[in-house]
Design a protein around this motif. Structure first.
Motif, PDB file in Angstrom:
ATOM      1  N   ILE A   1       0.869  -1.180   0.000  1.00 24.66           N
ATOM      2  CA  ILE A   1       0.000   0.000   0.000  1.00 24.66           C
ATOM      3  C   ILE A   1       0.899   1.222   0.000  1.00 24.66           C
ATOM      4  N   LEU A   2       0.662   2.111  -0.961  1.00 24.40           N
ATOM      5  CA  LEU A   2       1.467   3.334  -1.038  1.00 24.40           C
ATOM      6  C   LEU A   2       0.644   4.527  -0.579  1.00 24.40           C
ATOM      7  N   ASN A   3       1.173   5.249   0.376  1.00 21.26           N
ATOM      8  CA  ASN A   3       0.548   6.478   0.848  1.00 21.26           C
ATOM      9  C   ASN A   3       1.111   7.635   0.025  1.00 21.26           C
ATOM     10  N   ALA A   4       0.341   8.058  -0.984  1.00 23.30           N
ATOM     11  CA  ALA A   4       0.744   9.193  -1.818  1.00 23.30           C
ATOM     12  C   ALA A   4      -0.296  10.297  -1.660  1.00 23.30           C
ATOM     13  N   ALA A   5      -0.696  10.532  -0.414  1.00 22.91           N
ATOM     14  CA  ALA A   5      -1.809  11.435  -0.138  1.00 22.91           C
ATOM     15  C   ALA A   5      -1.374  12.886   0.067  1.00 22.91           C
ATOM     16  N   GLY A   6      -0.151  13.215  -0.349  1.00 20.74           N
ATOM     17  CA  GLY A   6       0.288  14.614  -0.356  1.00 20.74           C
ATOM     18  C   GLY A   6       0.165  15.266   1.008  1.00 20.74           C
ATOM     19  N   CYS A   7      -0.535  16.400   1.042  1.00 19.39           N
ATOM     20  CA  CYS A   7      -0.701  17.140   2.302  1.00 19.39           C
ATOM     21  C   CYS A   7      -1.503  16.349   3.335  1.00 19.39           C
ATOM     22  N   TRP A   8      -2.210  15.328   2.880  1.00 20.32           N
ATOM     23  CA  TRP A   8      -3.066  14.546   3.773  1.00 20.32           C
ATOM     24  C   TRP A   8      -2.413  13.217   4.159  1.00 20.32           C
ATOM     25  N   ALA A   9      -1.116  13.097   3.862  1.00 23.39           N
ATOM     26  CA  ALA A   9      -0.418  11.826   4.090  1.00 23.39           C
ATOM     27  C   ALA A   9      -0.409  11.439   5.564  1.00 23.39           C
ATOM     28  N   ASP A  10      -0.374  12.427   6.444  1.00 26.84           N
ATOM     29  CA  ASP A  10      -0.338  12.095   7.867  1.00 26.84           C
ATOM     30  C   ASP A  10      -1.656  11.455   8.320  1.00 26.84           C
TER      31      ASP A  10
ATOM     32  N   GLU B   1       3.536   8.028  11.843  1.00 25.31           N
ATOM     33  CA  GLU B   1       3.474   9.489  11.733  1.00 25.31           C
ATOM     34  C   GLU B   1       4.243   9.946  10.498  1.00 25.31           C
ATOM     35  N   ILE B   2       3.604  10.757   9.645  1.00 24.12           N
ATOM     36  CA  ILE B   2       4.263  11.307   8.457  1.00 24.12           C
ATOM     37  C   ILE B   2       4.398  12.812   8.695  1.00 24.12           C
ATOM     38  N   PRO B   3       5.615  13.308   8.902  1.00 26.71           N
ATOM     39  CA  PRO B   3       5.766  14.721   9.283  1.00 26.71           C
ATOM     40  C   PRO B   3       5.596  15.679   8.105  1.00 26.71           C
ATOM     41  N   VAL B   4       4.351  15.830   7.637  1.00 28.13           N
ATOM     42  CA  VAL B   4       4.038  16.754   6.543  1.00 28.13           C
ATOM     43  C   VAL B   4       3.118  17.834   7.086  1.00 28.13           C
ATOM     44  N   LYS B   5       3.494  19.084   6.825  1.00 26.76           N
ATOM     45  CA  LYS B   5       2.658  20.210   7.251  1.00 26.76           C
ATOM     46  C   LYS B   5       2.363  21.074   6.032  1.00 26.76           C
ATOM     47  N   ALA B   6       1.105  21.460   5.885  1.00 32.14           N
ATOM     48  CA  ALA B   6       0.717  22.247   4.708  1.00 32.14           C
ATOM     49  C   ALA B   6       0.965  23.738   4.927  1.00 32.14           C
ATOM     50  N   ASP B   7       1.407  24.400   3.856  1.00 32.47           N
ATOM     51  CA  ASP B   7       1.510  25.871   3.798  1.00 32.47           C
ATOM     52  C   ASP B   7       0.680  26.343   2.621  1.00 32.47           C
ATOM     53  N   ARG B   8       0.053  27.505   2.757  1.00 32.86           N
ATOM     54  CA  ARG B   8      -0.672  28.055   1.599  1.00 32.86           C
ATOM     55  C   ARG B   8       0.293  28.809   0.696  1.00 32.86           C
ATOM     56  N   HIS B   9       0.234  28.501  -0.590  1.00 30.12           N
ATOM     57  CA  HIS B   9       0.992  29.246  -1.585  1.00 30.12           C
ATOM     58  C   HIS B   9       0.035  29.770  -2.634  1.00 30.12           C
TER      59      HIS B   9
ATOM     60  N   ALA C   1       5.250   8.146  -0.094  1.00 28.86           N
ATOM     61  CA  ALA C   1       5.922   9.092  -0.995  1.00 28.86           C
ATOM     62  C   ALA C   1       5.126  10.381  -0.879  1.00 28.86           C
ATOM     63  N   SER C   2       5.608  11.276  -0.064  1.00 27.40           N
ATOM     64  CA  SER C   2       4.859  12.496   0.245  1.00 27.40           C
ATOM     65  C   SER C   2       5.854  13.582   0.681  1.00 27.40           C
ATOM     66  N   GLY C   3       5.337  14.665   1.256  1.00 30.51           N
ATOM     67  CA  GLY C   3       6.219  15.730   1.751  1.00 30.51           C
ATOM     68  C   GLY C   3       7.102  16.307   0.666  1.00 30.51           C
ATOM     69  N   MET C   4       6.563  16.457  -0.537  1.00 27.01           N
ATOM     70  CA  MET C   4       7.382  16.893  -1.674  1.00 27.01           C
ATOM     71  C   MET C   4       7.774  18.374  -1.562  1.00 27.01           C
ATOM     72  N   SER C   5       7.202  19.067  -0.584  1.00 23.22           N
ATOM     73  CA  SER C   5       7.650  20.417  -0.238  1.00 23.22           C
ATOM     74  C   SER C   5       7.575  21.402  -1.407  1.00 23.22           C
ATOM     75  N   GLY C   6       6.511  21.276  -2.176  1.00 25.26           N
ATOM     76  CA  GLY C   6       6.303  22.226  -3.277  1.00 25.26           C
ATOM     77  C   GLY C   6       6.909  21.777  -4.586  1.00 25.26           C
ATOM     78  N   HIS C   7       7.531  20.568  -4.603  1.00 25.04           N
ATOM     79  CA  HIS C   7       8.191  20.116  -5.827  1.00 25.04           C
ATOM     80  C   HIS C   7       7.657  18.784  -6.323  1.00 25.04           C
ATOM     81  N   GLY C   8       6.460  18.425  -5.889  1.00 19.94           N
ATOM     82  CA  GLY C   8       5.914  17.113  -6.234  1.00 19.94           C
ATOM     83  C   GLY C   8       5.769  16.902  -7.730  1.00 19.94           C
ATOM     84  N   PHE C   9       5.317  17.941  -8.440  1.00 18.57           N
ATOM     85  CA  PHE C   9       5.118  17.753  -9.876  1.00 18.57           C
ATOM     86  C   PHE C   9       6.448  17.460 -10.569  1.00 18.57           C
ATOM     87  N   MET C  10       7.474  18.245 -10.251  1.00 20.94           N
ATOM     88  CA  MET C  10       8.747  18.041 -10.956  1.00 20.94           C
ATOM     89  C   MET C  10       9.430  16.737 -10.534  1.00 20.94           C
TER      90      MET C  10
END
Lengths: 119, 377
Positions: free
Chosen positions: B199-208, B217-225, B330-339
């Motif tokens: 099972i792959l958790n690729a839930a981005g900002c919701w990965a935690d 625990e997945i240490p991902v925190k969302a910021d608004r851009h 696979a998460s916490g891409m920190s604004g670079h997930g697409f690339m």
């Protein structure tokens, strides 16, 4: 209006030509040049919401920001899926609502501190 | 209803779509679950920039691989993804920034990246109309580029289906079942249970939220851009322009549409998942863009919007195994997930299928030391 008669009309509410008459292409989103046929194809491919159709066809992303097309597309979605147009979620309206030049927006803070300067 | 898969992918953004595609290509039966619709999270709100100019050595190597994939992705997926190798130009307005760029360039060149520090005049040649006042020069890499996030993601998802996998939209994961430290299945909001050894958790900002279902625990925190897009105009210049000053910004002209599209990182950051629009951005961003390229002053803004960066503690991705066997993240891409997406997708697929990705992902591991931050965030 019965379901059958609503199907017999196209998105703008104009009666479709009788069968056998070649239908002209109806452009629904003029800004991004998306046709009624493309929109129906997108819906039939599983893109059931205005947000999804916007992402695949750019409808509502152009100059008018959807003012011209979104309601029409909502009716096409209703025809294709049965989801009433009134229950469909409209994409979030985003500023500046009307296209405004970068130069004008960029001077806004100065203008608020001082006097409004026209070009 | 229950069904089985080799891998269940949670998340229909770029990371889930790309990983699902490469898994399917390697023979896995893939079921991808998306709570809303594809690209409804961060991927669909990103501006589409692609660069290898990072300081973390694994980020540089992963991005070199991603750029190799992007350059052939249209053929791979059988549809245009609007890949355009227009380069990235990072501007330096003081000697301290120049030195930081020179340090980064030394690391990047060590991995074979075509990048150099160029003069202010040269910057002006690459970006006609650039105001060179106070400009010291720039870090320029002509092999960086841009692509269309929707086309890439939808292309990968179509590929999953073509290869026999399933993409279930409007389907939310409610529970991940674990037995004796190993994943067993996921249960969806439709009441379906999908059994899978991976099972792959690729839930981005919701990965935690997904990680919590198995106690990881997945240490991902969302910021608004925030971002804005202008009307389309004639082609003015090729690269993404990046101004790292505290009141800087970054923007690029899209090859396909001719729109200028750009963002800035707010100071201070705006934490949380809200994606509302601010008045500050719609005046500040134009000011910053016009300051750099004055002739953009007459170009009209069509829309502003916002999206969330899923930040890891050090600004580099979180990828790999977790303490629960068969549960990957696979998460916490920190604004670079697409690339990062195409390469991370391929590497995660290799990790899941064989246990040995062609580039070791250890430096992106969940249990790494987070004290060394990415300098070119």
């Amino acid at each position: 209006m019965s379901k059958k008669s609503s199907r017999a009309r196209n998105a703008t509410g104009v009666k479709r030509p009788a069968s056998g008459v070649k239908r002209p292409v109806t452009t629904v989103c003029r800004c991004e040049e998306a046709t009624e046929q493309e929109i129906r194809q997108a819906i039939r491919a599983g893109h059931h919401s205005l947000e999804e159709i916007k992402r695949v066809l750019r409808t509502g992303m152009g100059h008018c920001q959807g003012r011209g097309c979104l309601r029409i597309i909502a009716r096409i979605v209703q025809e294709e899926t049965g989801i009433p147009a009134s229950e469909q979620k409209m994409p979030m309206p985003r500023p500046p609502l009307k296209p405004l030049p970068l130069g004008m927006l960029g001077r806004w803070q100065d203008d608020e501190r001082g006097t409004m300067n026209d070009e | 209803m229950s069904k089985t898969a080799d891998t269940v992918v949670i998340g229909g953004g770029i990371i889930g779509a790309a990983t699902g595609y490469y898994l399917a290509k390697m023979g896995h039966k893939v079921v991808l679950l998306e709570r809303d619709f594809p690209c409804s999270g961060s991927t669909g709100r990103c501006i589409g920039g692609i660069r290898a100019q990072f300081t973390h050595d694994l980020s540089i190597r992963v991005m070199l691989e991603s750029i190799r994939i992007f350059s052939k992705l249209g053929d791979e997926l059988g549809q245009s993804v609007e890949w355009h190798q227009g380069g990235y130009l990072f501007l330096a307005f003081d000697l301290e920034r120049k030195k930081a760029f020179l340090d980064a360039i030394r690391i990047q060149q060590g991995y074979g990246l075509n990048v150099e520090f160029i003069s202010a005049d040269k910057c002006g040649q690459i970006v006609p109309g650039l105001d060179q006042e106070g400009l010291v020069g720039g870090a320029y890499c002509p092999t960086d580029g841009q692509a269309d996030p929707f086309k890439v993601t939808y292309g990968y998802l179509a590929g999953i289906k073509r290869l026999g996998g399933e993409v279930l939209v409007r389907t939310e994961v409610k529970q991940v079942r674990v037995r004796r430290g190993r994943v067993v299945s996921v249960v969806t909001d439709k009441g379906d249970e999908i059994f899978a050894p991976n099972i792959l958790n690729a839930a981005g900002c919701w990965a935690d939220d997904v990680g919590k279902m198995v106690g990881v625990e997945i240490p991902v925190k969302a910021d608004r851009h925030e971002s804005l897009v202008t009307e389309s105009v004639e082609r003015l210049f090729d690269p993404m322009l990046v101004d790292y000053r505290s009141d800087g910004c970054y923007f690029v002209q899209h090859i396909g549409t001719g729109h200028f599209i750009g963002c800035y990182t707010p100071v201070p950051l705006v934490p949380g998942l809200q994606i509302d629009s601010s008045d500050e951005f719609i005046t500040e961003m134009p000011r910053r863009m016009v300051r750099l390229v004055p002739k953009l002053g007459g170009v009209k803004v069509l829309r502003q919007w916002a999206g969330s960066y899923g930040m890891s503690p050090d600004g580099s991705p979180l990828c790999g195994k977790t303490p629960v066997d068969g549960f990957y993240v696979a998460s916490g891409m920190s604004g670079h997930g697409f690339m990062f997406g195409p390469a991370i997708g391929k590497l995660m697929a290799e990790l899941i299928v064989s246990g040995e990705p062609s580039l070791p992902l250890d430096q992106f591991a969940l249990d790494r030391d987070f004290s060394k931050a990415e300098a070119m965030k």
